[in-house]
Design an enzyme around this catalytic site. Structure first.
Site, PDB file in Angstrom:
ATOM      1  N   ASP A  71      60.543  -1.659  -3.005  1.00  0.00           N
ATOM      2  CA  ASP A  71      59.910  -0.964  -1.880  1.00  0.00           C
ATOM      3  C   ASP A  71      59.920  -1.838  -0.625  1.00  0.00           C
ATOM      4  O   ASP A  71      60.165  -3.051  -0.684  1.00  0.00           O
ATOM      5  CB  ASP A  71      58.470  -0.605  -2.281  1.00  0.00           C
ATOM      6  CG  ASP A  71      58.032   0.726  -1.707  1.00  0.00           C
ATOM      7  OD1 ASP A  71      58.544   1.109  -0.635  1.00  0.00           O
ATOM      8  OD2 ASP A  71      57.165   1.375  -2.323  1.00  0.00           O
ATOM      9  N   CYS A 130      63.620   1.943  -1.991  1.00  0.00           N
ATOM     10  CA  CYS A 130      62.527   2.753  -1.455  1.00  0.00           C
ATOM     11  C   CYS A 130      61.965   1.992  -0.274  1.00  0.00           C
ATOM     12  O   CYS A 130      61.866   0.775  -0.307  1.00  0.00           O
ATOM     13  CB  CYS A 130      61.479   2.924  -2.552  1.00  0.00           C
ATOM     14  SG  CYS A 130      59.971   3.721  -1.994  1.00  0.00           S
ATOM     15  N   ASP A 158      58.359  10.114   0.374  1.00  0.00           N
ATOM     16  CA  ASP A 158      57.059  10.100  -0.300  1.00  0.00           C
ATOM     17  C   ASP A 158      56.478  11.507  -0.394  1.00  0.00           C
ATOM     18  O   ASP A 158      55.405  11.697  -0.951  1.00  0.00           O
ATOM     19  CB  ASP A 158      56.078   9.201   0.474  1.00  0.00           C
ATOM     20  CG  ASP A 158      56.188   7.745   0.041  1.00  0.00           C
ATOM     21  OD1 ASP A 158      56.900   7.469  -0.936  1.00  0.00           O
ATOM     22  OD2 ASP A 158      55.571   6.887   0.692  1.00  0.00           O
ATOM     23  N   ASN A 167      57.437  -1.311   2.739  1.00  0.00           N
ATOM     24  CA  ASN A 167      56.549  -0.325   3.344  1.00  0.00           C
ATOM     25  C   ASN A 167      56.158  -0.543   4.792  1.00  0.00           C
ATOM     26  O   ASN A 167      55.191   0.059   5.252  1.00  0.00           O
ATOM     27  CB  ASN A 167      55.271  -0.218   2.506  1.00  0.00           C
ATOM     28  CG  ASN A 167      55.448   0.748   1.359  1.00  0.00           C
ATOM     29  OD1 ASN A 167      55.850   1.882   1.560  1.00  0.00           O
ATOM     30  ND2 ASN A 167      55.186   0.295   0.151  1.00  0.00           N
ATOM     31  N   ASP A 215      54.120   1.824 -11.244  1.00  0.00           N
ATOM     32  CA  ASP A 215      54.269   1.635  -9.798  1.00  0.00           C
ATOM     33  C   ASP A 215      53.259   0.591  -9.327  1.00  0.00           C
ATOM     34  O   ASP A 215      52.691  -0.168 -10.125  1.00  0.00           O
ATOM     35  CB  ASP A 215      54.104   3.004  -9.101  1.00  0.00           C
ATOM     36  CG  ASP A 215      54.850   3.100  -7.780  1.00  0.00           C
ATOM     37  OD1 ASP A 215      54.338   2.570  -6.772  1.00  0.00           O
ATOM     38  OD2 ASP A 215      55.954   3.691  -7.732  1.00  0.00           O
ATOM     39  N   ASP A 216      53.020   0.570  -8.039  1.00  0.00           N
ATOM     40  CA  ASP A 216      52.126  -0.394  -7.387  1.00  0.00           C
ATOM     41  C   ASP A 216      50.781  -0.502  -8.116  1.00  0.00           C
ATOM     42  O   ASP A 216      50.279   0.487  -8.654  1.00  0.00           O
ATOM     43  CB  ASP A 216      51.909   0.116  -5.954  1.00  0.00           C
ATOM     44  CG  ASP A 216      51.318  -0.924  -5.048  1.00  0.00           C
ATOM     45  OD1 ASP A 216      51.028  -2.032  -5.506  1.00  0.00           O
ATOM     46  OD2 ASP A 216      51.156  -0.598  -3.856  1.00  0.00           O
TER      47      ASP A 216
HETATM   48  C1  GLA Z   1      55.463   3.470  -1.062  1.00  0.00           C
HETATM   49  C2  GLA Z   1      56.399   4.244  -1.974  1.00  0.00           C
HETATM   50  C3  GLA Z   1      55.600   5.039  -2.969  1.00  0.00           C
HETATM   51  C4  GLA Z   1      54.737   4.095  -3.774  1.00  0.00           C
HETATM   52  C5  GLA Z   1      53.853   3.284  -2.846  1.00  0.00           C
HETATM   53  C6  GLA Z   1      53.099   2.213  -3.595  1.00  0.00           C
HETATM   54  O1  GLA Z   1      54.760   4.321  -0.250  1.00  0.00           O
HETATM   55  O2  GLA Z   1      57.232   5.063  -1.226  1.00  0.00           O
HETATM   56  O3  GLA Z   1      56.440   5.785  -3.796  1.00  0.00           O
HETATM   57  O4  GLA Z   1      55.560   3.263  -4.535  1.00  0.00           O
HETATM   58  O5  GLA Z   1      54.603   2.643  -1.828  1.00  0.00           O
HETATM   59  O6  GLA Z   1      52.296   1.476  -2.773  1.00  0.00           O
END
Ligand code: GLA
Length: 705
Positions: free
Chosen positions: A443, A485, A507, A445, A331-332
């Protein structure tokens, strides 16, 4: 009346009768009835009372002020202050197997409208309009809406609300004069205003009542309304909210609405969901991977956040493979400058400090363990603290001269800027071409504030450009799975699903909250597109603690994954992950193809969820105890959807570890199983067990005769 024709669109259970003359009007949309169309016409024509216009006023698919419809118009716009009240007359119509395409024109206003109306074998209607400017000069489109009628007996609504980590909450309300309206101006589908609602007859529920469900397939700003007209008629309307000046059509140019999907069922919400689930499976989901079982994920996010060490990540992968995980996702935190959420977005280059030997050894390690490899991206976003922003401050989706607020310290990139668009495509393409990547988590955000391209409002086009970017990536890399996402459930809709494979529903990995979130999502989406992870026992978003059984059984009913650091987990927890992974592998053919039933519980402290095989040979039922039981005895478990004449073996497949310790004794069927007919299971049922709050139990039904 005689110069009008009636046409009939039919699904398996649904019928739509449309009258076509100068304009189109839906006279009936509901349960299929046989009979003579002419008879229907006589039965459905309205009286004209005193005290209003002298003629009957029809509810067309695009209410027009010029025809005396005092409702929210289907088209609003102008050409330098002229041509502002169009009245369309049908010029051409074509009846296809699945529906009708109607072309209408207003020669005075210089506009053409194409209306598509389809009804498929899954009883799902889809409709959209395309408006074309056919005259000199620019036509400013302020509004272009899809409208579908509802009968007067639709007098109750189920609508959605929510927020980050609390998505898909539903609320019931009566439909009064004045109606209902929801507006989303957040620039993405949003956690707050999921673009769907259900109207129905009074007290409709999971099993009964006439319901009409609507889903507006658009990932940006929208308005949904259900209006009760002053004369008692009612309609549902859905549209994109265009920002000022955003849609200006030169001669020959067109704008299309998104598709509005809708379905009627006379057997309540379950019936409606069956229509939408089948439609999603047959028509919306990309066909590429339909037959491939959905691999179990391990996502690193809540396990290590931004703290990436390839050696350690490889040990996480090893442990994941041992537990039965099939896809390992970084992930990130893997790219340049990304040590927290304040910097780095936009710099889609591997962080060489964290990964001095590159990403390849990690990918190879994961692949050697027999797992697929996945990677996180957030392409549309940029941090001011990034090389990309330092080089291209002009790429922001913003109005020059203003300071728009940040969201999670980041801004949105203007995808209408070709250079920016091509840069993002090149970066995604680079990673997908260089490494054996089977999946990306896409994603998004933050919300979109003051979106502008060259100073002009650009929310609508930004959403289209997002679709184009995903499409371009998919065209070049058709074998890559994409998860949509947006900080969890911020971009979940049918239009995204045409180009992605699953959604990160929320989340929030708290099993108790997930029960409600997943239920809300289940009205329109089948379980296989709902990303659903077992998180750590101490939930990161709510600080609640839950047993592995409750977490495991809750995650089981979607596309399952694990989201934690397996290296640090205790042996007992690991055994739990393994157990639920095995269970998911065993049950996923059923869960990801069968019929979902939201089962009515005698006690509202329970939430019961069933999936029944399409051939009714088996079913799996989750009893979730959300709160303290209201009474010491909780009534019966009644399971619909089984073969009424079949005989089923009922057994408990999973239960809380303290199951036998909390009572004198539990219902005997939960110990030794029993055999019952499908009719008995539906109408009489089995005595409910006693469970602690925030725990769950899994029951299976296998047809033995
Ligand atoms: C969002 C996604 C999470 C994760 C974070 C990473 O909040 O919903 O699942 O991937 O970003 O920064």
């Amino acid at each position: 009346m005689t110069d009008k024709t009636l046409i009939e669109l039919s699904g398996q259970q649904t019928q739509m009768i449309v009258e076509l003359g100068e304009y189109a009007e839906i006279l009936h949309w509901g349960q299929k009835v046989s009979g003579d169309l002419e008879g229907f016409r006589m039965a459905l024509h309205r009286p004209v009372p005193y005290g209003r216009l002298d003629n009957d006023v029809s509810m067309t698919l695009h209410p027009e002020l010029g025809r005396g419809v005092f409702s929210s118009p289907g088209v609003e716009g102008h050409r330098d202050g002229q041509d502002w009240a169009p009245v369309f007359v049908i010029t051409h119509q074509e009846l296809h197997e699945e529906g009708v395409v109607i072309e209408s024109e207003d020669v005075i206003a210089g506009l053409r409208l194409k209306t598509e109306l389809k009804l498929d074998k899954n009883d799902v209607i889809k409709t959209r309009h395309t408006l074309t400017n056919i005259k000199d000069g620019v036509y400013q489109v302020n509004r272009l809406a899809n409208t579908l009628p509802l009968p007067a007996r639709a007098n109750e609504l189920m609508t959605y609300y929510g927020r980050w980590v609390y998505e898909f909450q539903t609320v019931r309300q009566p439909l009064y004069q004045g109606g209902y309206q929801q507006e989303n101006r957040r620039g993405r589908t949003s956690h707050e205003h999921y673009p769907a609602l259900v109207a129905g007859t009074a007290h409709f529920d999971e099993m009964s009542g006439d319901v009409w469900g609507f889903h507006f397939a658009w990932s940006g700003n929208h308005r949904l309304r259900v209006d009760v007209k002053a004369d008692g008629r009612r309609y549902m309307q859905a549209e994109v909210i265009y920002l000022p000046g955003e849609v200006a059509l030169k001669e020959g140019e067109s704008v299309a609405t998104p598709w509005l999907y809708a379905s009627h069922s006379n057997s309540g919400l379950n019936g409606m969901s069956h229509h939408f689930h089948s439609h999603v499976r047959d028509t919306i989901l990309p066909s590429d991977f339909k037959d491939k079982p959905r691999p179990i994920h391990l996502n690193t996010w809540e396990g290590i956040y931004f703290d990436h060490d390839p050696e350690y990540i490889m040990s996480m992968a090893t442990q994941s493979a041992e537990m039965g995980v099939e896809r390992f996702i970084i992930d990130d935190g893997w790219f340049k400058g990304r040590n927290g959420d304040k910097a780095g977005l936009g710099d889609w280059f591997l962080c060489e400090t964290k990964y001095p030997n590159g990403l390849q050894p990690v990918v190879e390690h994961v692949n050697k363990l027999g797992m697929e490899f996945g990677l996180w991206f957030e392409p549309e976003m940029i941090n001011k603290d990034s090389d990309l922003f330092r080089a291209h401050p002009e790429w922001l989706l913003a109005v020059d001269g203003y300071n728009q607020p940040t969201g999670r310290n980041q801004y949105v990139i203007n995808l209408q800027n070709d250079e920016a668009f091509n840069f993002l495509f090149e970066r995604l393409d680079h990673f997908l071409s260089t490494y054996n990547i089977a999946y990306i988590k896409w994603d998004m955000n933050r919300e979109v504030v003051q979106p502008a391209h060259q100073g002009q409002a650009a929310a609508h086009n930004q959403t289209h450009r997002y679709y184009q970017l995903v499409d371009k990536v998919r065209e070049k890399h058709p074998k890559v799975d994409i998860e949509s996402c947006a900080a969890g459930g911020g971009r979940i809709d049918f239009e995204v699903l045409k180009r992605t494979h699953r959604f990160w529903a929320s989340d929030n990995n708290d099993a108790l909250e997930r029960q409600t979130i997943q239920r809300g999502m289940s009205y329109f989406f089948p379980p296989e597109v709902m990303g659903s992870h077992i998180g750590a026992s101490h939930c990161h978003s709510t600080r609640r603690r839950h047993s592995i059984e409750f977490r495991g059984l809750t995650a089981l009913f979607g596309h399952m994954g694990i989201e934690l650091d397996p290296v640090k987990e205790a042996q007992a927890e690991k055994q739990g992950f393994e157990r639920y992974i095995q269970l998911h592998k065993k049950l996923r053919p059923l869960l990801h193809s069968g019929r979902t039933w939201r089962v009515t519980a005698d006690d509202c402290a329970h939430q019961i969820h069933a999936v029944v095989a399409n051939d009714q040979s088996e079913a799996v039922v989750l009893i979730a105890q959300l709160a303290m039981p209201t009474n010491s005895l909780s009534g019966h478990l009644r399971v619909p959807g089984l073969d009424p004449n079949g005989l089923y073996r009922v057994s408990v497949l999973d239960k809380p570890s303290n199951y036998d310790d909390i009572v004198n004794y539990q219902p005997p069927w939960t110990e030794s199983g029993c055999e019952l007919s499908g009719t008995w299971c539906k109408d009489v049922g089995l005595t409910m067990p006693i469970l602690d709050a925030e725990s769950a139990m899994l029951v299976t039904f296998e047809r033995i005769r």
